[in-house]
Motif scaffolding. Sequence first.
Motif, short mmCIF file in Angstrom:
data_model
loop_
_atom_site.label_atom_id
_atom_site.label_comp_id
_atom_site.label_asym_id
_atom_site.label_seq_id
_atom_site.Cartn_x
_atom_site.Cartn_y
_atom_site.Cartn_z
N TYR A 1 0.86 -1.19 0.00
CA TYR A 1 0.00 0.00 0.00
C TYR A 1 0.89 1.24 0.00
N GLY A 2 0.28 2.40 -0.23
CA GLY A 2 1.04 3.63 -0.24
C GLY A 2 0.19 4.82 0.14
N LEU A 3 0.85 5.94 0.40
CA LEU A 3 0.20 7.20 0.77
C LEU A 3 0.83 8.34 -0.01
N TYR A 4 0.01 9.28 -0.44
CA TYR A 4 0.57 10.46 -1.08
C TYR A 4 -0.36 11.65 -0.90
N ILE A 5 0.20 12.83 -1.11
CA ILE A 5 -0.55 14.08 -1.03
C ILE A 5 -0.54 14.73 -2.40
N ALA A 6 -1.71 15.08 -2.91
CA ALA A 6 -1.82 15.88 -4.14
C ALA A 6 -2.07 17.32 -3.72
N PHE A 7 -1.34 18.27 -4.33
CA PHE A 7 -1.48 19.65 -3.90
C PHE A 7 -1.39 20.62 -5.08
N THR A 8 -1.96 21.79 -4.89
CA THR A 8 -1.81 22.91 -5.80
C THR A 8 -1.62 24.16 -4.97
N GLY A 9 -0.85 25.11 -5.49
CA GLY A 9 -0.61 26.34 -4.76
C GLY A 9 -0.29 27.49 -5.69
N THR A 10 -0.41 28.69 -5.16
CA THR A 10 0.00 29.90 -5.87
C THR A 10 0.72 30.80 -4.87
N GLY A 11 1.46 31.77 -5.41
CA GLY A 11 2.16 32.68 -4.52
C GLY A 11 2.80 33.84 -5.25
N THR A 12 3.49 34.66 -4.49
CA THR A 12 4.23 35.78 -5.05
C THR A 12 5.70 35.64 -4.68
N GLN A 13 6.58 36.17 -5.52
CA GLN A 13 8.00 36.04 -5.29
C GLN A 13 8.73 37.26 -5.80
N SER A 14 9.84 37.60 -5.15
CA SER A 14 10.63 38.75 -5.55
C SER A 14 11.23 38.52 -6.93
N PRO A 15 11.49 39.61 -7.69
CA PRO A 15 12.01 39.44 -9.05
C PRO A 15 13.46 38.98 -9.04
N GLY A 16 13.88 38.45 -10.17
CA GLY A 16 15.28 38.03 -10.32
C GLY A 16 15.40 36.60 -10.77
#
Length: 264
Positions: free
Chosen positions: A94-109
């Motif tokens: 058997y196994g376990l996993y996490i499915a995820f989605t995310g968004t965010g902001t980040q400094s330029p460069g």
Amino acid sequence: MTSLTHSSLGKTLLGLALASAFGAASAQQPAFTFNPAAVGLSGSSFSADNILISDFATVRNTGGGTFSETGYLAISGFQLGGTTQAPTGLNSSYGLYIAFTGTGTQSPGNPVLVPTFGTFTTLNFTLYGYNGSASFGFDGFNNPTESASGEVALATGSLINGSVVSLPTGTGSFTPSANAQLSFNVLPSASGFFSAPSSFYQQAFAAFTNSPNQVTPIQGGFRIAQGGGAINFIATQVPEPETYAMMLGGLMAIGFVARRRKAG
């Protein structure tokens, strides 16, 4: 396709180092007991206080200093009191996993050239269990993939707060890291899986760091294959912002040590 079965000593050592970083921020991690058989999974009950994760994710720049991330966190093992353990049958029967989605902001460069810092805006996940084995990787369009079947949803959650940072290595690559405090909501149909404590934890803390060889630049972003990370639960006291800074600092130090060892 990159498979979880390719994980080896390097990721295990990283998991141990992550646990040490966690210990610096929290003297004692809350213990828990999972009972896979309660939801029809082919495993027996076990106790732990830390969840070791292998990260398969794609991060894409979405313009205006924003990013999106999607992926899977394959659970590769557990720890109890700093000792790594692999529950009987995990990632075989058997196994376990996490499915995820995310968004965010980040400094330029360009992260290859300069440090970049940011925060998550959204982060949503579902924890699944499944019988049999599975592999995790990417399709031809750099989208994360998984091959599990007959999944059982166990818990869901979303962002409370979180941050990201990428540090250049000076060798034409970079090391991305992240941490997040998350809500943790046990699904009523899976309450038997979370057998202890009887009133299960409602928050979790996750932290991840990735060595350069786990990061592949792609058009408009990068992907992470078998990145290192860990998750533990929050009992009562909510970590302060300074704790997150300590955690991320520890993760960055781990990445630095890993790079030094590889260079040596």
